[in-house]
Design an enzyme around this catalytic site. Sequence first.
Site, PDB file in Angstrom:
ATOM      1  N   SER A 142      -1.762  26.339  26.052  1.00  0.00           N
ATOM      2  CA  SER A 142      -1.912  27.693  25.346  1.00  0.00           C
ATOM      3  C   SER A 142      -3.063  27.286  24.335  1.00  0.00           C
ATOM      4  O   SER A 142      -3.386  26.381  23.828  1.00  0.00           O
ATOM      5  CB  SER A 142      -0.399  27.636  24.446  1.00  0.00           C
ATOM      6  N   TYR A 157       5.246  23.927  18.522  1.00  0.00           N
ATOM      7  CA  TYR A 157       4.990  24.597  19.558  1.00  0.00           C
ATOM      8  C   TYR A 157       3.399  23.977  20.217  1.00  0.00           C
ATOM      9  O   TYR A 157       3.335  23.518  21.177  1.00  0.00           O
ATOM     10  CB  TYR A 157       4.906  26.299  20.045  1.00  0.00           C
TER      11      TYR A 157
END
Length: 252
Positions: A142, A157
């Site tokens: 990501s 995350y």
Amino acid sequence: MKVAIITGGSSGIGQGAAIEVAKRGVGVILTYSSNRQGALDTVAAIEEEGGTAVALPLDVGRSAGFPAFREAVAGALRDTWRRDTFDHLVNNAGFAQMSMFQDTTEELFDALSRVLLKGPYFLTQTLLPLMEDGGAIVNTSSNSALSSGMTEGFSAYATMKGGLNVLTRYMAKEFSGRGIRVNAVSPGSTRTRLGDDAFERFPEVIPELAAKTALGRVGEPEDIGMVIASLLSEEGRWITAQNIEVSGGYNL
């Protein structure tokens, strides 16, 4: 026929990757956790295009189930493709949950760690004996783990995705003796079901995200899927240990 295993293939980037990989003549074993219907939809979409796909259940956050999954993979390879090995692995399954640093619980931190970092680590370890030399692995990371995509509320995350980026380089180094290439892709804002269907629930954020993106829109699953398919293919044969941001120029 070459065969790819793609985790989290029931929606979003995993679904996009499965369809794009299959378009290139590669058989697909895709996994799902709770969204069985989505996985069947992916299989149907692949079969409509003349491809071959099998959907298997897998909880990436529960490593105790990995040996049984390997047996299920071996069975699918044998029954569908008359093979005992596969060629490519896409570690894509995951979930996202926004939580400011001071509000992040150990439970959430551990859940993100199990699914996003521990899962790909030990699933790859479990499947490696079935993998052909000269294959390829792509890990879905990501851009939240890169300076371009940092957003408040994603410290846990993004920390796991940052760990996955390091793991990608180590996998590439250690698997190179078998000719296995390992890369990561780092999507930006992409229209998926991640974060409890955040885009569906909060459509008002889409124009704001598009305005921050050089190419003027949010990403679609197939945008990322095409890059994953390319990295797995012969086109990517001289690329390894890389993390490619696929964000349309977010915060450029």
